[in-house]
Design a protein around this motif. Sequence first.
Motif, mmCIF file in Angstrom:
data_model
loop_
_atom_site.group_PDB
_atom_site.id
_atom_site.type_symbol
_atom_site.label_atom_id
_atom_site.label_comp_id
_atom_site.label_asym_id
_atom_site.label_seq_id
_atom_site.Cartn_x
_atom_site.Cartn_y
_atom_site.Cartn_z
ATOM 1 N N LEU A 264 29.559 60.840 40.779
ATOM 2 C CA LEU A 264 28.920 60.474 39.504
ATOM 3 C C LEU A 264 29.986 60.176 38.448
ATOM 4 C CD1 LEU A 264 26.706 60.318 37.290
ATOM 5 C CD2 LEU A 264 26.755 62.807 37.195
ATOM 6 N N ILE A 265 30.970 61.057 38.313
ATOM 7 C CA ILE A 265 32.000 60.878 37.279
ATOM 8 C C ILE A 265 32.787 59.583 37.531
ATOM 9 C CG2 ILE A 265 34.154 61.850 36.328
ATOM 10 C CD1 ILE A 265 32.856 64.666 36.905
ATOM 11 N N HIS A 266 33.153 59.345 38.793
ATOM 12 C CA HIS A 266 33.926 58.151 39.142
ATOM 13 C C HIS A 266 33.147 56.871 38.819
ATOM 14 C CE1 HIS A 266 36.624 55.527 41.385
ATOM 15 N NE2 HIS A 266 35.546 55.000 41.947
ATOM 16 N N GLU A 267 31.888 56.811 39.289
ATOM 17 C CA GLU A 267 31.057 55.611 39.083
ATOM 18 C C GLU A 267 30.770 55.389 37.599
ATOM 19 O OE1 GLU A 267 28.683 53.659 41.814
ATOM 20 O OE2 GLU A 267 30.838 53.715 42.183
ATOM 21 N N PHE A 268 30.417 56.468 36.924
ATOM 22 C CA PHE A 268 30.044 56.384 35.516
ATOM 23 C C PHE A 268 31.237 55.918 34.679
ATOM 24 C CE2 PHE A 268 28.661 57.634 31.337
ATOM 25 C CZ PHE A 268 27.281 57.482 31.380
ATOM 26 N N THR A 269 32.404 56.508 34.942
ATOM 27 C CA THR A 269 33.603 56.162 34.175
ATOM 28 C C THR A 269 33.997 54.708 34.418
ATOM 29 O OG1 THR A 269 34.316 58.464 34.346
ATOM 30 C CG2 THR A 269 35.981 56.869 33.674
ATOM 31 N N ALA A 270 33.829 54.229 35.666
ATOM 32 C CA ALA A 270 34.178 52.837 35.986
ATOM 33 C C ALA A 270 33.322 51.852 35.182
ATOM 34 C CB ALA A 270 33.999 52.590 37.483
ATOM 35 N N LEU A 271 32.047 52.198 34.962
ATOM 36 C CA LEU A 271 31.135 51.265 34.288
ATOM 37 C C LEU A 271 31.062 51.476 32.772
ATOM 38 C CD1 LEU A 271 28.188 51.078 36.846
ATOM 39 C CD2 LEU A 271 30.059 49.481 36.539
ATOM 40 N N PHE A 272 31.217 52.707 32.313
ATOM 41 C CA PHE A 272 31.075 52.999 30.877
ATOM 42 C C PHE A 272 32.403 53.247 30.160
ATOM 43 C CE2 PHE A 272 26.736 53.586 32.213
ATOM 44 C CZ PHE A 272 26.004 53.129 31.130
ATOM 45 N N GLY A 273 33.496 53.367 30.926
ATOM 46 C CA GLY A 273 34.794 53.569 30.288
ATOM 47 C C GLY A 273 34.985 54.966 29.733
ATOM 48 N N MET A 274 34.107 55.888 30.128
ATOM 49 C CA MET A 274 34.230 57.289 29.702
ATOM 50 C C MET A 274 33.442 58.150 30.680
ATOM 51 S SD MET A 274 31.760 57.220 26.309
ATOM 52 C CE MET A 274 32.042 55.501 25.873
ATOM 53 N N SER A 275 33.770 59.424 30.737
ATOM 54 C CA SER A 275 33.058 60.333 31.647
ATOM 55 C C SER A 275 31.669 60.648 31.090
ATOM 56 C CB SER A 275 33.846 61.636 31.800
ATOM 57 O OG SER A 275 33.776 62.380 30.582
ATOM 58 N N PRO A 276 30.762 61.136 31.940
ATOM 59 C CA PRO A 276 29.441 61.537 31.428
ATOM 60 C C PRO A 276 29.535 62.542 30.278
ATOM 61 C CG PRO A 276 29.409 61.481 33.824
ATOM 62 C CD PRO A 276 30.837 61.264 33.416
ATOM 63 N N ARG A 277 30.489 63.479 30.390
ATOM 64 C CA ARG A 277 30.648 64.497 29.330
ATOM 65 C C ARG A 277 31.049 63.836 28.003
ATOM 66 N NH1 ARG A 277 31.336 69.913 30.060
ATOM 67 N NH2 ARG A 277 31.883 69.676 32.245
ATOM 68 N N GLN A 278 32.001 62.898 28.068
ATOM 69 C CA GLN A 278 32.417 62.181 26.847
ATOM 70 C C GLN A 278 31.263 61.348 26.294
ATOM 71 O OE1 GLN A 278 35.649 60.219 28.914
ATOM 72 N NE2 GLN A 278 37.178 61.212 27.622
ATOM 73 N N PHE A 279 30.475 60.804 27.194
ATOM 74 C CA PHE A 279 29.348 59.943 26.815
ATOM 75 C C PHE A 279 28.296 60.732 26.029
ATOM 76 C CE2 PHE A 279 25.354 57.648 27.890
ATOM 77 C CZ PHE A 279 25.702 56.371 27.456
ATOM 78 N N VAL A 280 28.082 61.982 26.415
ATOM 79 C CA VAL A 280 27.119 62.839 25.709
ATOM 80 C C VAL A 280 27.665 63.252 24.342
ATOM 81 C CG1 VAL A 280 25.975 65.105 25.762
ATOM 82 C CG2 VAL A 280 25.994 63.685 27.811
ATOM 83 N N LYS A 281 28.987 63.484 24.273
ATOM 84 C CA LYS A 281 29.597 63.998 23.040
ATOM 85 C C LYS A 281 29.753 62.944 21.947
ATOM 86 C CE LYS A 281 32.304 67.953 24.674
ATOM 87 N NZ LYS A 281 33.654 68.409 25.033
ATOM 88 N N ALA A 282 29.859 61.665 22.332
ATOM 89 C CA ALA A 282 30.115 60.611 21.338
ATOM 90 C C ALA A 282 28.800 59.956 20.921
ATOM 91 C CB ALA A 282 31.053 59.560 21.933
#
Length: 314
Positions: A264-282
């Motif tokens: 999940l972290i690898h795929e998400f970071t590749a497409l969104f440019g940030m980890s799921p955790r960073q995505f929730v925080k920003a």
Amino acid sequence: MNHNKRPAFDPTIAPEQGLTKDGQPLSYNRAPAPDLAPWIARLYVTKVAAPDGYTLSCGLFNDTACVRIQLAGAWTAETATGHEEFGQAALFFGPQSKRMPVTVTGSFISVGVSLRPGACTALRGPKLSDFIDRLIPTTAVAMPSDKVLSMLPPDGMPEDWLQTLESLIRRRVEHMEGALPDPVAARFEEITFSDPGMSVSEAAQLCGVERRKLERVANRDFGMSPKQVMRRARALDMASHLRGVADSDEGEEMALRYYDESHLIHEFTALFGMSPRQFVKAPQPILTLALESRQARRLEALKRIAPGAARPWE
């Protein structure tokens, strides 16, 4: 990781259409008039008040081609062909393969129509594979930008704007004698909504075609391979869940489409440019608006909610 952590929001901006239960911004978005349903995926209006000079840094990630009319705000976007800046503008955005960084300064108004896969082919519009992660003035796709802007006065009513856009598409449909998108593209789109975790071979079988035919249709009508389309759909569903604009009952199912946390972290970071955790925080107000609109469309397409009915996150 706790996928249910409340997502961050930006208290500086005030969306005219209100907020979700989690404090995420909402747009006015709806399904098209029934006669336009084969070609139009969704229509939306976003009106957001922000302090003068305040710059919001965010992103866009859309799985369909869109015509976006920016009626207010000073915008920038980082596209496949470089940095773009625009104020009032009527633009054609190709589908996105990953998050496109955007900024907007000041209060903004954006009005748009997203086109279903196959609609550009049927209506003899742009070749989507040439416009992945790109944007161009609508003049280049037979919709003169100045004319489009003149039809949408910034002080107009949101529903009037959307009906104007529908009438523009309706005229094009009539001009093309109602040419319909390929039913394989429509069926594959449905699969990306219902089960984007399945294999491409299974999807081809459900579409009633050989794998090679599905690959040809996807490359033409989605602008990318079926595998990329499914990968993007999984990530967009997961992002919607993380931002609190998905049906929370589906959260676990969306997470289980990934083998494990590192996948999940690898795929998400590749497409969104940030980890799921960073995505929730920003705070991600512009991206959240696009995700919310897509989830509303997805739930309506899957007949989980009726068009115009309350959505689970409201």
